[in-house]
Design a protein around this motif. Structure first.
Motif, PDB file in Angstrom:
ATOM      1  N   THR A 108      46.485  55.579  32.399  1.00 54.61           N
ATOM      2  CA  THR A 108      46.299  54.134  32.270  1.00 54.61           C
ATOM      3  C   THR A 108      46.814  53.625  30.928  1.00 54.61           C
ATOM      4  O   THR A 108      47.371  52.525  30.836  1.00 54.61           O
ATOM      5  CB  THR A 108      44.812  53.770  32.423  1.00 54.61           C
ATOM      6  N   VAL A 112      49.582  50.679  31.342  1.00 55.00           N
ATOM      7  CA  VAL A 112      49.272  49.353  30.794  1.00 55.00           C
ATOM      8  C   VAL A 112      50.168  49.067  29.598  1.00 55.00           C
ATOM      9  O   VAL A 112      50.605  47.933  29.380  1.00 55.00           O
ATOM     10  CB  VAL A 112      47.784  49.254  30.397  1.00 55.00           C
ATOM     11  N   LYS A 181      43.822  44.024  38.650  1.00 52.90           N
ATOM     12  CA  LYS A 181      45.269  44.112  38.808  1.00 52.90           C
ATOM     13  C   LYS A 181      45.837  42.862  39.480  1.00 52.90           C
ATOM     14  O   LYS A 181      46.919  42.391  39.123  1.00 52.90           O
ATOM     15  CB  LYS A 181      45.636  45.369  39.603  1.00 52.90           C
ATOM     16  N   TYR A 184      45.791  40.043  36.960  1.00 52.87           N
ATOM     17  CA  TYR A 184      46.752  40.378  35.901  1.00 52.87           C
ATOM     18  C   TYR A 184      48.166  40.029  36.344  1.00 52.87           C
ATOM     19  O   TYR A 184      48.901  39.293  35.656  1.00 52.87           O
ATOM     20  CB  TYR A 184      46.639  41.877  35.596  1.00 52.87           C
ATOM     21  N   PRO A 225      44.407  43.796  29.562  1.00 48.75           N
ATOM     22  CA  PRO A 225      44.825  45.137  29.137  1.00 48.75           C
ATOM     23  C   PRO A 225      43.686  45.934  28.503  1.00 48.75           C
ATOM     24  O   PRO A 225      43.524  47.129  28.780  1.00 48.75           O
ATOM     25  CB  PRO A 225      45.946  44.857  28.129  1.00 48.75           C
ATOM     26  N   VAL A 289      52.464  46.215  36.766  1.00 46.81           N
ATOM     27  CA  VAL A 289      51.011  46.254  36.984  1.00 46.81           C
ATOM     28  C   VAL A 289      50.675  47.127  38.188  1.00 46.81           C
ATOM     29  O   VAL A 289      49.623  47.770  38.239  1.00 46.81           O
ATOM     30  CB  VAL A 289      50.446  44.823  37.168  1.00 46.81           C
ATOM     31  N   VAL A 292      49.654  50.660  37.491  1.00 46.12           N
ATOM     32  CA  VAL A 292      48.381  50.895  36.785  1.00 46.12           C
ATOM     33  C   VAL A 292      47.321  51.324  37.786  1.00 46.12           C
ATOM     34  O   VAL A 292      47.133  50.696  38.828  1.00 46.12           O
ATOM     35  CB  VAL A 292      47.925  49.621  36.040  1.00 46.12           C
ATOM     36  N   GLU A 294      43.361  51.866  37.685  1.00 42.07           N
ATOM     37  CA  GLU A 294      42.168  51.701  36.868  1.00 42.07           C
ATOM     38  C   GLU A 294      41.149  52.781  37.217  1.00 42.07           C
ATOM     39  O   GLU A 294      40.810  52.980  38.386  1.00 42.07           O
ATOM     40  CB  GLU A 294      41.567  50.313  37.090  1.00 42.07           C
TER      41      GLU A 294
END
Length: 306
Positions: A108, A112, A181, A184, A225, A289, A292, A294
């Motif tokens: 991550t 990010v 996400k 974002y 972020p 994104v 990414v 999480e």
């Protein structure tokens, strides 16, 4: 580092809200001081009193806020902090240098960071090229010695104020989205529309729409972020990773500044092209994104979570 997992998104959004509220006050300070009689004119080579006093006021506010925070914020004692984050005695005794942590950083951190690269490069170009771009498209001049160019520069301060307003409002919206996400990527795409639309707008007031949209991206950049990153790392190394993560803010701007002149020449020399490029960078950031993932390394019991 004292906010539980369910409230981190809200906490960083509050932080984003306060940052942008402060920016709003800062952008309006010279205009407000001028309105109450402080001079906004100065001889060549000198700074107007309205600008000088704005910096004095900003410095005073900064010092007072730091003192207030230092005096009032209670940090967890080491034992309580370790229990809260599930840090064992053996983990506390481990010594990990920055290079070791970088090599073993969660995925991550890097994904990010990739998003950050495009975002901060985009905003570096906004801060650098907006005055010349707006002078060209709205006032029809690229001559820095003309009054029209200076008027355009003053209007950019208004546009950045509008951007701060957009950021404050969007910071209220961000916590309402459970999927970090999605919000974002959406925020970055809205900012991209804002940047690219400046190429087609010749009315200074219509530009308010563009910079309100840019403000959405800025609000997300200040909040999401760090929310996503802190969710993926343990409390033991939280501070070090946050410090290292600041490199994803500085390095993109250094690269963008170093290459800006070359890129501007390749794009024909029109500064508005750099704002369009900033929009393209935000689109690329939104695409990144999707890379990414999480994660949540710490499992806390419900009493702590609540």
């Amino acid at each position: 580092d004292q906010v539980n997992e369910r409230q981190k998104g809200l906490a960083y959004s509050i932080q984003s809200f306060l940052c942008n509220a402060g920016s709003l006050v800062g952008y309006l300070a010279p205009i407000t001081l001028t309105a109450i009689g402080v001079s906004n004119l100065a001889p060549i080579g000198q700074v107007p009193d309205a600008v000088t006093y704005s910096f004095y006021i900003g410095a005073a506010v900064l010092i007072l806020c730091v003192i207030y925070s230092f005096a009032t914020i209670r940090e967890m004692p080491p034992k309580e902090y370790a229990e809260y984050h599930g840090i064992t005695e053996s983990q506390k005794e481990e010594k990990s240098g920055m290079l070791y942590l970088l090599r073993h950083a969660p995925k991550t951190f890097w994904t990010v960071g990739l998003v950050q690269f495009f975002c901060w490069a985009a905003f570096l170009y906004m801060w650098t090229y907006t005055p010349g771009a707006i002078a060209d498209t709205v006032w029809g001049t690229t001559d820095t010695e003309t009054e029209a160019y200076q008027t355009a520069g003053n209007w950019v301060g208004v546009l950045f104020t509008v951007q701060a307003v957009g950021s404050v409002l969007w910071a209220i919206v961000i916590p309402r989205f459970k999927n970090h996400k999605v919000i974002y990527a959406l925020s970055l795409l809205l900012g991209a529309v804002g940047f690219i639309s400046t190429l087609f707008i010749t009315d200074k007031f219509v530009l308010f729409i563009s910079f309100l949209l840019v403000g959405c991206a800025w609000a997300a950049m200040l909040a999401l972020p760090f929310t996503i990153l802190t969710n993926s790392i343990s409390g033991k190394n939280m501070g070090t990773y946050l410090g290292l993560f600041n490199g994803t803010i500085c390095v993109p701007q250094i690269c963008a500044a170093a290459l800006g002149g070359v890129i501007l020449s390749l794009l024909g020399g029109r500064q508005i092209s750099m704002l369009v490029l900033a929009g393209i960078f935000l689109v690329l950031g939104a695409i990144c994104v999707s890379f990414v993932k999480e994660t949540y390394p710490e499992v806390q019991d419900e009493t702590v979570m609540e």
